[in-house]
Each structure stands twice: as C-alpha cells, then as structure tokens.
Design a protein around this motif. Structure first.
Motif: not given
Ligand SMILES: [Cu+2]
Length: 144
Positions: A62-63, A82, A84, A86, A88, A126, A129, A136
């Motif tokens: 992130d991110n 991933n 993170g 969040n 994505h 992404c 973001h 990102m």
C-alpha cells in the motif's frame, strides 16, 4: 438445481469476458502517449535486474509495487503478490499488452502469475491507487 446454478454462473463469467467495448482502437493516440510516457518513466527510473530467473516476485504493497521496475528474461513468470492491506489491481498501461489482474481476484494475500513471452517494455498500474503514469505504477522490461 445444481446444474442450473452452474450454467448461470458460466453465463455470468462469459458475459464478464465480453465487456471489451471494442472502440479502444479509435483512441489509440491517447493510449500510445500514456504508454510512451510510462516507458520513459521506467527508462529514467531504477530498474532492478532480475534476468535469468524462471520466476520473479513483485509485491503490491500500500500503495506501491516492489520492486517498481524490473528487467527479466523472455519467458519469465512474474508472480504478483498482494502484500498490502488493501485490494489492488495490475493493469497494463497499453490495453491488451498482457492479461490484467483484476481487483476482484487480488485481495490481500492473493497472488497471480503473468508469463512474459515477448521482448518489450510493459508498464502497468493499479487503477485504484494511481493512473497510467502516476501513483501506484510499475513496469516489466523483457529482454532476450
Ligand atoms: Cu493499488
């Protein structure tokens, strides 16, 4: 009942896959400019050399993408993970350059592999973001 439900879900999937509007080619100039800009950013940036590997990992955090830019050999499998908290996604800047990883299949701890079989530069981003050239973003440079 089960068969009907199965058939329905297959239809839904088929419908999803055909969501390409088909008019993207007419906006080719805009897409090409973004692609060129994204490639320029990669060329000016720090590109991690990871050639000669069968598989290379890129983490989505992130991110950011880590490493942001990598150079790999043709045929390398790039595993996007991933890491993170969040959701994505991983979308090619140039539409169709490679199979995108959509947000609904890229929750935290999810991973997906994309094999890069063609030499070239493949910027991605992404869309949750970032834009095609800001936020990102990342890129894969594929060499012989
Ligand atoms: Cu993101």
């Amino acid at each position: 009942m089960t068969t009907a439900a199965f058939a329905a879900s297959v239809l839904l999937l088929a419908g999803c896959g055909e969501s390409d509007p088909g008019g993207a080619a007419e906006e080719g100039n805009t897409a090409d400019e973004a692609t060129q800009e994204a490639i320029d950013l990669m060329d000016e940036g720090k590109v991690a050399t990871e050639t000669g590997e069968e598989e290379v990992v890129v983490d989505a955090v992130d991110n950011n993408f880590k490493p942001k830019y990598i150079e790999v050999s043709k045929g390398t499998a790039v595993r996007f993970v991933n890491e993170g908290r969040n959701i994505h996604n991983v979308l090619p800047v140039q539409e169709g350059a490679f199979e995108p990883i959509e947000a609904d299949e890229f929750d935290p701890e999810d991973e997906d592999v994309i094999v890069f079989d063609e030499v070239g530069e493949f910027p991605y981003y992404c869309s949750l973001h970032g834009t095609k050239t800001k936020g990102m973003i990342g890129g894969i440079r594929v060499v012989e």
